[in-house]
Write an enzyme that holds these catalytic residues in place. Sequence first.
Site, PDB file in Angstrom:
ATOM      1  N   LYS A  91      -5.188   9.047   5.581  1.00  0.00           N
ATOM      2  CA  LYS A  91      -4.941   7.691   6.117  1.00  0.00           C
ATOM      3  C   LYS A  91      -3.448   7.511   6.411  1.00  0.00           C
ATOM      4  O   LYS A  91      -3.060   6.989   7.464  1.00  0.00           O
ATOM      5  CB  LYS A  91      -5.428   6.641   5.106  1.00  0.00           C
ATOM      6  CG  LYS A  91      -6.951   6.548   5.051  1.00  0.00           C
ATOM      7  CD  LYS A  91      -7.470   5.767   3.850  1.00  0.00           C
ATOM      8  CE  LYS A  91      -8.995   5.887   3.785  1.00  0.00           C
ATOM      9  NZ  LYS A  91      -9.583   5.274   2.585  1.00  0.00           N
ATOM     10  N   GLN A 103      -7.801   2.191  -2.866  1.00  0.00           N
ATOM     11  CA  GLN A 103      -8.732   3.321  -2.751  1.00  0.00           C
ATOM     12  C   GLN A 103      -9.737   3.299  -3.905  1.00  0.00           C
ATOM     13  O   GLN A 103      -9.353   3.231  -5.066  1.00  0.00           O
ATOM     14  CB  GLN A 103      -7.937   4.645  -2.745  1.00  0.00           C
ATOM     15  CG  GLN A 103      -8.788   5.881  -2.530  1.00  0.00           C
ATOM     16  CD  GLN A 103      -9.424   5.960  -1.137  1.00  0.00           C
ATOM     17  OE1 GLN A 103      -8.799   5.624  -0.135  1.00  0.00           O
ATOM     18  NE2 GLN A 103     -10.672   6.391  -1.080  1.00  0.00           N
ATOM     19  N   ASP A 119     -10.001  -3.041   4.785  1.00  0.00           N
ATOM     20  CA  ASP A 119     -11.200  -2.266   4.439  1.00  0.00           C
ATOM     21  C   ASP A 119     -12.465  -3.109   4.651  1.00  0.00           C
ATOM     22  O   ASP A 119     -13.575  -2.575   4.663  1.00  0.00           O
ATOM     23  CB  ASP A 119     -11.139  -1.830   2.960  1.00  0.00           C
ATOM     24  CG  ASP A 119     -10.883  -0.330   2.803  1.00  0.00           C
ATOM     25  OD1 ASP A 119     -11.106   0.412   3.783  1.00  0.00           O
ATOM     26  OD2 ASP A 119     -10.465   0.088   1.707  1.00  0.00           O
TER      27      ASP A 119
END
Length: 293
Positions: free
Chosen positions: A52, A96, A119
């Site tokens: 990412k 994460q 997200d």
Amino acid sequence: MQLIDGKKISLEIQETIAEEVKTLLAQGKKKPHLAAILVGNDGGSETYVASKIKTCENVGFNSTLLRFPSDVSEEKLLQAVEDLNNNDDVDGFIVQLPLPKHINEHKVIEAVKPSKDVDGFHPINMGRMVLNLPAYVSATPYGIVQLLDRYNIETSGKNCVVIGRSHIVGSPMSILLAKNTKVGNCTVTLCHSKTKDLKSFTTKADIIVCALGSPEFLKADMVKEGAVVIDVGTTRVASSETKSGFKLKGDVKFDEVAPKCSYITPVPGGVGPMTIASLIMNTLLAAKKEIYK
Ligand code: NAP
């Protein structure tokens, strides 16, 4: 059979985003900025976060990685989330997953400001997505929608089976495919570990999205001729063939399923790169304040 090349589409999307960044800079605006919180040193999470961050560099974004040891307290993690919420230079950020067991994942997700939740995991973004309101759509399902769209795969009126009902993949995927949208209008069956006689559903499916995390679960006798198969699974299995000592396995027994399909995604190189492309797209939307004005 046509292979759906997620890597190629992801690179095309990244090129478009890189151009948009140049335009923003030419207008005197700042670089979009994505931050990531990484707890512990799980190999899979390290790899995902590293790619990412690398993709941010590729498209000209700023990126920040905040690392915490696996025994970080929930309080300290929530403070880091609050700091990012209040940092005007950061447009969007991710935490994460998975988090260590002593940390309440829902509490952390709900602490993220919805306007920075690129997200798309916050209940507000999930709810807005369900209600067809502008929202950050969670990256993996959004990436799959992009793939179906770019390969002009007809979805309207098709029978679709989604295997797996997680909050980040299966459930939002089933909702998106059932929507009255260009990529949508499917008749969706959402299957899970309690589904009886799964094969009776999958053999009737025009489109199968396999997201359960069980390597090579979907076999040829579970798929009808001409089906579209999207493999979300990425399980690390030990391998003596690679330098890292492992390789990624999908949820589909590719060699036997692929010859029956009209379209299929490979692992790696299918859904994975699109998840990252979608995250970057969401971050650009955040920088341009297009969802939350
Ligand atoms: P998850 O939270 O573990 O959910 C798995 C789902 O599969 C659950 O709903 C479970 O049912 C269902 N399931 C398990 N065994 C089953 C069976 N035998 N038959 C039918 N359903 C079954 O997993 P996830 O986070 O959604 O991830 C799924 C996979 O996708 C993993 O391999 C993950 O690494 C991968 N993934 C890839 C990407 C990417 O970018 N490529 C992104 C995210 C995830 P119950 O609800 O009944 O337990």
